[in-house]
Every structure is written in C-alpha cells, then in structure tokens.
Design a protein around this motif. Sequence first.
Motif, PDB file in Angstrom:
ATOM      1  N   GLY A  66       0.814  -1.203   0.000  1.00 27.93           N
ATOM      2  CA  GLY A  66       0.000   0.000   0.000  1.00 27.93           C
ATOM      3  C   GLY A  66       0.847   1.252   0.000  1.00 27.93           C
ATOM      4  O   GLY A  66       2.079   1.196  -0.115  1.00 27.93           O
ATOM      5  N   VAL A  67       0.160   2.371   0.155  1.00 30.24           N
ATOM      6  CA  VAL A  67       0.808   3.675   0.181  1.00 30.24           C
ATOM      7  C   VAL A  67       0.212   4.486   1.323  1.00 30.24           C
ATOM      8  O   VAL A  67      -1.007   4.503   1.519  1.00 30.24           O
ATOM      9  CB  VAL A  67       0.601   4.436  -1.152  1.00 30.24           C
ATOM     10  CG1 VAL A  67       1.159   5.849  -1.081  1.00 30.24           C
ATOM     11  CG2 VAL A  67       1.228   3.666  -2.309  1.00 30.24           C
ATOM     12  N   ALA A 108      -7.239   5.727   8.273  1.00 29.20           N
ATOM     13  CA  ALA A 108      -8.160   5.800   7.142  1.00 29.20           C
ATOM     14  C   ALA A 108      -7.913   7.055   6.302  1.00 29.20           C
ATOM     15  O   ALA A 108      -8.146   7.061   5.093  1.00 29.20           O
ATOM     16  CB  ALA A 108      -9.608   5.766   7.623  1.00 29.20           C
ATOM     17  N   ARG A 109      -7.418   8.100   6.926  1.00 35.13           N
ATOM     18  CA  ARG A 109      -7.144   9.348   6.209  1.00 35.13           C
ATOM     19  C   ARG A 109      -5.820   9.312   5.456  1.00 35.13           C
ATOM     20  O   ARG A 109      -5.712   9.870   4.370  1.00 35.13           O
ATOM     21  CB  ARG A 109      -7.151  10.535   7.182  1.00 35.13           C
ATOM     22  CG  ARG A 109      -8.522  10.848   7.749  1.00 35.13           C
ATOM     23  CD  ARG A 109      -8.466  11.984   8.751  1.00 35.13           C
ATOM     24  NE  ARG A 109      -8.123  13.250   8.132  1.00 35.13           N
ATOM     25  CZ  ARG A 109      -8.985  14.221   7.823  1.00 35.13           C
ATOM     26  NH1 ARG A 109     -10.263  14.065   8.101  1.00 35.13           N
ATOM     27  NH2 ARG A 109      -8.575  15.339   7.262  1.00 35.13           N
ATOM     28  N   VAL A 110      -4.784   8.671   6.034  1.00 31.98           N
ATOM     29  CA  VAL A 110      -3.451   8.752   5.438  1.00 31.98           C
ATOM     30  C   VAL A 110      -3.060   7.550   4.575  1.00 31.98           C
ATOM     31  O   VAL A 110      -2.151   7.668   3.755  1.00 31.98           O
ATOM     32  CB  VAL A 110      -2.359   9.024   6.498  1.00 31.98           C
ATOM     33  CG1 VAL A 110      -2.607  10.346   7.198  1.00 31.98           C
ATOM     34  CG2 VAL A 110      -2.247   7.882   7.490  1.00 31.98           C
ATOM     35  N   VAL A 111      -3.715   6.411   4.743  1.00 32.18           N
ATOM     36  CA  VAL A 111      -3.456   5.276   3.855  1.00 32.18           C
ATOM     37  C   VAL A 111      -4.277   5.533   2.589  1.00 32.18           C
ATOM     38  O   VAL A 111      -5.498   5.603   2.633  1.00 32.18           O
ATOM     39  CB  VAL A 111      -3.836   3.930   4.506  1.00 32.18           C
ATOM     40  CG1 VAL A 111      -3.703   2.792   3.497  1.00 32.18           C
ATOM     41  CG2 VAL A 111      -2.964   3.663   5.730  1.00 32.18           C
ATOM     42  N   LEU A 142      -7.217  -1.862  -3.710  1.00 33.79           N
ATOM     43  CA  LEU A 142      -8.256  -1.031  -3.101  1.00 33.79           C
ATOM     44  C   LEU A 142      -7.831   0.432  -3.077  1.00 33.79           C
ATOM     45  O   LEU A 142      -6.765   0.761  -2.583  1.00 33.79           O
ATOM     46  CB  LEU A 142      -8.559  -1.515  -1.678  1.00 33.79           C
ATOM     47  CG  LEU A 142      -8.878  -3.007  -1.543  1.00 33.79           C
ATOM     48  CD1 LEU A 142      -8.962  -3.392  -0.081  1.00 33.79           C
ATOM     49  CD2 LEU A 142     -10.170  -3.327  -2.277  1.00 33.79           C
ATOM     50  N   ARG A 143      -8.665   1.292  -3.596  1.00 34.76           N
ATOM     51  CA  ARG A 143      -8.371   2.726  -3.612  1.00 34.76           C
ATOM     52  C   ARG A 143      -9.192   3.473  -2.569  1.00 34.76           C
ATOM     53  O   ARG A 143      -8.840   4.563  -2.173  1.00 34.76           O
ATOM     54  CB  ARG A 143      -8.657   3.323  -4.994  1.00 34.76           C
ATOM     55  CG  ARG A 143      -7.861   2.685  -6.086  1.00 34.76           C
ATOM     56  CD  ARG A 143      -6.494   3.271  -6.165  1.00 34.76           C
ATOM     57  NE  ARG A 143      -5.758   2.639  -7.257  1.00 34.76           N
ATOM     58  CZ  ARG A 143      -4.477   2.581  -7.313  1.00 34.76           C
ATOM     59  NH1 ARG A 143      -3.750   3.121  -6.375  1.00 34.76           N
ATOM     60  NH2 ARG A 143      -3.866   1.992  -8.312  1.00 34.76           N
TER      61      ARG A 143
END
Length: 126
Positions: A26-27, A58-61, A67-68
């Motif tokens: 992920g990012v 949830a805000r920063v991933v 999954l976007r």
Amino acid sequence: MAFQTEYEFELPRGFVDDNGNLHRRGVMRLATAADEILPMKDPRVQSNPSYLTIILMARVVTRLGDLRHIDTKLIEKLFTADLAYLQNLYRQINDLEAPKVLTACPKCEHEYEVSIDFLSLTEALS
C-alpha cells in the motif's frame, strides 16, 4: 531532490477482502494538521479516544493492494499486527527525526548514536 510525501509499505499479514483476496502492499501519505485535528470532533473519538488511530489511518493510507477507497470500516478489519505496523510507519514518516539508539563498537568500545530506519529494516527482513 524531490520532497517525498508518499511512502510505499507492505503489511506483515495483509488485509483479506470480502472476496478472499489478500492485499499487503500500500501507500501512506504524510499527515496534515487537519488529519490530526479534525478527527477530534468525531463522536467516535470523543467516546473512545483510541478510535483516533482508526480515523488517522483511514485518512493517510491512500491505497492498499487494488483497493483505492480506504475507510474506517476497512482499517477496523485489519489484523492487530498490521495496525501496529501502520502506526509505527505513521510515526516514522511524520516525526522530524528518526529514533536513535546508543551503541558501541565491539572492537574499540567507542560509543555513538545510530538512527533506526524501520522502513529499511522491515524491507530487509521481508
């Protein structure tokens, strides 16, 4: 040299979606002041301060596998090892300075501080 605002990661266990697909890579982006301030108004945080972590992640991933759309429901379903990993990554990329440990040369016993790069360490162990 460009300023880095996004960091790729690989979860130790991974998120299993409703179709049984495993998502590990992920990012995460750097947090803003709003990311830390706005969730404090959320009733879930006001009734349970520990929920702040869920909202922050949830805000920063920004991406996890294919999954976007990352929301609190997805973060709630992560294994605890993966949530702990994300919390450590969050601290590392958003802190000004990497944590340091005091160590000594085994030959000459000279003491010095060494910065710990958890991202590199995690990649090396994978």
